[in-house]
Enzyme design. Structure first.
Site, PDB file in Angstrom:
ATOM      1  CD  GLU A  75      -1.290 -12.297  -1.251  1.00 32.95           C
ATOM      2  OE1 GLU A  75      -1.837 -11.750  -0.275  1.00 32.95           O
ATOM      3  OE2 GLU A  75      -0.349 -11.766  -1.878  1.00 32.95           O
ATOM      4  CE  LYS A 130       0.802 -11.409   2.038  1.00 30.48           C
ATOM      5  NZ  LYS A 130       0.247 -10.474   1.122  1.00 30.48           N
ATOM      6  CD  GLU A 145      20.169 -22.581 -14.176  1.00 32.20           C
ATOM      7  OE1 GLU A 145      21.243 -22.396 -14.760  1.00 32.20           O
ATOM      8  OE2 GLU A 145      19.917 -23.616 -13.525  1.00 32.20           O
ATOM      9  CD  GLU A 169      -4.464   4.189  12.824  1.00 29.60           C
ATOM     10  OE1 GLU A 169      -3.943   4.553  11.758  1.00 29.60           O
ATOM     11  OE2 GLU A 169      -5.505   3.498  12.877  1.00 29.60           O
ATOM     12  CE1 TYR A 190      -2.631  -7.513  -7.124  1.00 30.49           C
ATOM     13  CE2 TYR A 190      -0.811  -8.159  -5.719  1.00 30.49           C
ATOM     14  CZ  TYR A 190      -1.279  -7.472  -6.816  1.00 30.49           C
ATOM     15  OH  TYR A 190      -0.417  -6.774  -7.602  1.00 30.49           O
ATOM     16  CB  ILE A 191      -7.107 -10.755  -0.674  1.00 33.48           C
ATOM     17  CG1 ILE A 191      -6.319  -9.459  -0.423  1.00 33.48           C
ATOM     18  CG2 ILE A 191      -7.595 -11.359   0.635  1.00 33.48           C
ATOM     19  CD1 ILE A 191      -7.072  -8.376   0.324  1.00 33.48           C
ATOM     20  CB  THR A 225       3.330  -1.730   1.583  1.00 31.74           C
ATOM     21  OG1 THR A 225       2.142  -2.328   2.085  1.00 31.74           O
ATOM     22  CG2 THR A 225       4.102  -1.089   2.711  1.00 31.74           C
ATOM     23  CB  THR A 271      -3.755  -2.081   5.420  1.00 31.49           C
ATOM     24  OG1 THR A 271      -4.943  -1.322   5.563  1.00 31.49           O
ATOM     25  CG2 THR A 271      -4.070  -3.380   4.712  1.00 31.49           C
ATOM     26  NE  ARG A 281     -16.475  -9.610 -10.789  1.00 26.90           N
ATOM     27  CZ  ARG A 281     -16.819  -8.396 -10.395  1.00 26.90           C
ATOM     28  NH1 ARG A 281     -18.042  -8.158  -9.960  1.00 26.90           N
ATOM     29  NH2 ARG A 281     -15.941  -7.414 -10.429  1.00 26.90           N
TER      30      ARG A 281
HETATM   31  P1  NDP Z   1      -8.460  -7.374  -6.137  1.00 26.46           P
HETATM   32  O1  NDP Z   1      -8.952  -6.170  -6.818  1.00 26.46           O
HETATM   33  O2  NDP Z   1      -7.093  -7.862  -6.386  1.00 26.46           O
HETATM   34  O3  NDP Z   1      -9.460  -8.592  -6.454  1.00 26.46           O
HETATM   35  C1  NDP Z   1     -10.835  -8.483  -6.222  1.00 26.46           C
HETATM   36  C2  NDP Z   1     -11.492  -9.714  -6.792  1.00 26.46           C
HETATM   37  O4  NDP Z   1     -12.841  -9.757  -6.417  1.00 26.46           O
HETATM   38  C3  NDP Z   1     -11.447  -9.759  -8.309  1.00 26.46           C
HETATM   39  O5  NDP Z   1     -11.216 -11.083  -8.715  1.00 26.46           O
HETATM   40  C4  NDP Z   1     -12.844  -9.292  -8.693  1.00 26.46           C
HETATM   41  O6  NDP Z   1     -13.280  -9.842  -9.897  1.00 26.46           O
HETATM   42  C5  NDP Z   1     -13.664  -9.862  -7.567  1.00 26.46           C
HETATM   43  N1  NDP Z   1     -14.891  -9.102  -7.292  1.00 26.46           N
HETATM   44  C6  NDP Z   1     -15.018  -7.775  -7.115  1.00 26.46           C
HETATM   45  N2  NDP Z   1     -16.294  -7.457  -6.826  1.00 26.46           N
HETATM   46  C7  NDP Z   1     -16.985  -8.621  -6.826  1.00 26.46           C
HETATM   47  C8  NDP Z   1     -18.341  -8.947  -6.601  1.00 26.46           C
HETATM   48  N3  NDP Z   1     -19.251  -8.014  -6.312  1.00 26.46           N
HETATM   49  N4  NDP Z   1     -18.704 -10.241  -6.702  1.00 26.46           N
HETATM   50  C9  NDP Z   1     -17.796 -11.192  -6.984  1.00 26.46           C
HETATM   51  N5  NDP Z   1     -16.501 -10.945  -7.203  1.00 26.46           N
HETATM   52  C10 NDP Z   1     -16.093  -9.664  -7.115  1.00 26.46           C
HETATM   53  O7  NDP Z   1      -8.748  -7.091  -4.606  1.00 26.46           O
HETATM   54  P2  NDP Z   1      -8.141  -7.707  -3.287  1.00 26.46           P
HETATM   55  O8  NDP Z   1      -9.135  -7.376  -2.248  1.00 26.46           O
HETATM   56  O9  NDP Z   1      -7.713  -9.107  -3.490  1.00 26.46           O
HETATM   57  O10 NDP Z   1      -6.855  -6.819  -3.052  1.00 26.46           O
HETATM   58  C11 NDP Z   1      -6.986  -5.396  -3.076  1.00 26.46           C
HETATM   59  C12 NDP Z   1      -5.702  -4.775  -3.515  1.00 26.46           C
HETATM   60  O11 NDP Z   1      -4.772  -4.802  -2.440  1.00 26.46           O
HETATM   61  C13 NDP Z   1      -5.005  -5.498  -4.662  1.00 26.46           C
HETATM   62  O12 NDP Z   1      -5.488  -5.132  -5.904  1.00 26.46           O
HETATM   63  C14 NDP Z   1      -3.581  -5.069  -4.433  1.00 26.46           C
HETATM   64  O13 NDP Z   1      -3.391  -3.806  -5.008  1.00 26.46           O
HETATM   65  C15 NDP Z   1      -3.484  -4.978  -2.927  1.00 26.46           C
HETATM   66  N6  NDP Z   1      -2.910  -6.205  -2.364  1.00 26.46           N
HETATM   67  C16 NDP Z   1      -1.613  -6.491  -2.618  1.00 26.46           C
HETATM   68  C17 NDP Z   1      -1.031  -7.625  -2.133  1.00 26.46           C
HETATM   69  C18 NDP Z   1       0.382  -7.921  -2.472  1.00 26.46           C
HETATM   70  O14 NDP Z   1       1.097  -7.005  -2.865  1.00 26.46           O
HETATM   71  N7  NDP Z   1       0.828  -9.159  -2.355  1.00 26.46           N
HETATM   72  C19 NDP Z   1      -1.771  -8.576  -1.294  1.00 26.46           C
HETATM   73  C20 NDP Z   1      -3.146  -8.184  -1.093  1.00 26.46           C
HETATM   74  C21 NDP Z   1      -3.672  -7.047  -1.600  1.00 26.46           C
HETATM   75  P3  NDP Z   1     -12.957  -9.151 -11.308  1.00 26.46           P
HETATM   76  O15 NDP Z   1     -11.532  -9.461 -11.599  1.00 26.46           O
HETATM   77  O16 NDP Z   1     -13.906  -9.798 -12.246  1.00 26.46           O
HETATM   78  O17 NDP Z   1     -13.208  -7.697 -11.131  1.00 26.46           O
END
Ligand code: NDP
Length: 456
Positions: free
Chosen positions: A181, A51, A440, A35, A177-178, A310, A42, A198
């Protein structure tokens, strides 16, 4: 006869790598895990756990606002970001220690440093070479920032979790997601928040009704939505930043966060030296047993970009160890995995979206309800819950369940068990509700609409 230093060399001490290491060691394998940063990966160090702690902190902000309707008089409250980050750091360090102890108890060697594969069965860390019968890549993923002028001025979720002050005004770029959140986190902690996305709807890939609903709920919580617009540039303006949008608008904020997706960590691993392929997104393609294009090299978790959650990485790591070291061939099923977005309100789901269900099954029955939760009656908050079930039109088997509500993550876990057991709408109807609760509603949904491939 074993002529290697280790039976298994794991690269990456996150959720998937640690579970694989401990399980393989439990079968008697000699295991090392390398590591380069901190054990826990993460999820523990800069993802799910911190988070969620920040989300809890922000919930008090919303609760303070809501409390007035319940008779509370709260004198002026203020939030100390540094105290929160300090407390969070202590908890993360404790968990890191737990991971270290777990590996120690399992007799797994922990090697600190960046590992590179240098030969068919050989890995180098800190200029020392180790040989291994099998190599497991569990290096996760890292945030990506869009390539626009001023990109270097943006922070990512990694930076936000370590920064010293909360911003008064923050723009979050992305609609996944991020982004959802952290919009809730900063709103609850008192920042003014803009989401710039976008697309015209948040959370691509989620049920369309859910996407519409969560967008209006976040807007109702006073998060400023800038949808269907790109960010063209970021500029520094004294202590603030200017965010130039494709729509022509210019936002002035104190922090710009890119939440625009994550890229698998495959760079500099020496994958080419053992013939491990990488796809166009930088991810390692694997078969259903997590084996890469090279026989003795496996990969689990976000680096494979299958379902980046995870519990999935942990299951993949465990199944790999069972298969290779326990003589118990086991795969990870990526269907029917429940998931939740810890936005405020939360979004949670299991199974198919309405659109997927229609595409696969042709015709489905959709049961949904949008209602004001009881607590909103006194809090005065403008909030609506969405509860939705999708059933096969012929068998009435539940194909998908979706919810947008506070504590949605806690509710969906039990529903996921029902779906795993093959529950039908009749099973839901035959179950009595817990009253009064939001959950419910899942057992009192009555009116269906019929949806088909063309209608939905
Ligand atoms: P996501 O893939 O969920 O979201 C990325 C976002 O960024 C989308 O809305 C995408 O738009 C947009 N995007 C991508 N590229 C560009 C760009 N060049 N310009 C502008 N907008 C852009 O990624 P996250 O980073 O939020 O999370 C990554 C992954 O981690 C998640 O998919 C999930 O699997 C995991 N995760 C899970 C969580 C949970 O379980 N609670 C919490 C956080 C992360 P578009 O939709 O148009 O592609």
């Amino acid at each position: 006869m074993n002529t290697y230093d280790f039976d298994l060399f794991v690269i990456g001490g996150g959720s998937g790598g640690v579970r694989a290491s401990r399980t393989a060691a439990g079968y008697g394998a000699k295991v090392a895990v390398a590591e380069e940063y901190r054990l826990g990966g993460t999820c523990v160090i800069r993802g799910c756990v911190p988070k969620k702690l920040l989300m809890y902190a922000s919930q008090f902000g919303f609760a303070l606002e809501d409390s007035k309707g319940f008779g509370w008089r709260v004198s002026e409250a203020s939030h100390q970001w540094q105290n929160l980050i300090h407390a969070k750091n202590i908890e993360i360090a404790r968990l890191e220690q737990v991971y270290e102890e777990l590996l120690g108890k399992a007799s797994v060697d922990v090697i600190k440093g960046k590992a590179t594969i240098v030969g068919a069965h050989e890995v180098r860390v800190n200029d020392v070479n180790f040989t291994a019968g099998h190599i497991l890549i569990a290096t996760g993923a890292t945030p990506e920032v869009p390539e626009i002028p001023g990109a270097e001025l943006m922070v990512t979720s990694n930076d936000v979790l370590a920064m010293e002050h909360a911003p008064e005004r923050i723009a979050i770029v992305g609609g996944g997601y991020i982004a959802c959140e952290f919009a809730g986190i900063f709103k609850g902690l008192g920042s003014r928040v803009w989401m710039v996305h976008r697309g015209s709807r948040l959370l691509r890939g989620f049920d369309e009704q859910v996407r519409v609903h969560i967008g209006s709920e976040l807007a109702a919580n006073d998060i400023q939505m800038r949808l269907a617009t790109t960010v063209t540039a970021v500029e520094r303006k004294r202590n603030a930043y200017l965010l130039y949008l494709g729509s022509g608008e210019i936002l002035e904020v104190d922090l710009v966060m890119a939440a625009t997706g994550r890229r698998p960590n495959t760079g500099g691993l020496g994958l080419e030296s053992v013939g491990v392929h990488v796809d166009a997104d930088g991810a390692i393609p694997v078969n259903s047993y997590s084996r890469t294009s090279s026989d003795h090299v496996y990969a689990v978790g976000d680096v494979t970009n299958r379902l980046n959650l995870t519990p999935v990485a942990i299951h993949e790591g465990h199944a790999f160890a069972d298969t290779v070291f326990g003589d118990l061939p086991r795969r990870t099923g990526h269907e029917g995995v429940p998931f939740a977005v810890f936005s405020q309100p939360q979004v949670a789901a299991v199974g198919l979206t309405e659109e997927e269900a229609c595409a696969i099954h042709g015709g489905v029955r959709v049961y949904s309800s949008v209602f004001r939760p009881m607590r909103a009656a006194l809090s005065g908050r403008n909030e609506r819950v969405l509860v939705k079930l999708i059933a096969d039109a012929t068998t009435e088997r539940i194909l998908g369940a979706h919810i947008v509500a506070p504590d949605a993550a806690e509710i969906i876990q039990g529903i996921a068990v029902a779906l795993k057991a093959g529950a039908t709408k009749a099973d839901f109807d035959a179950t009595l509700g817990v009253h009064p609760s939001v959950a419910e509603e899942f057992v009192t949904l009555r009116n269906a609409r019929y949806a088909t491939r063309t209608q939905s």
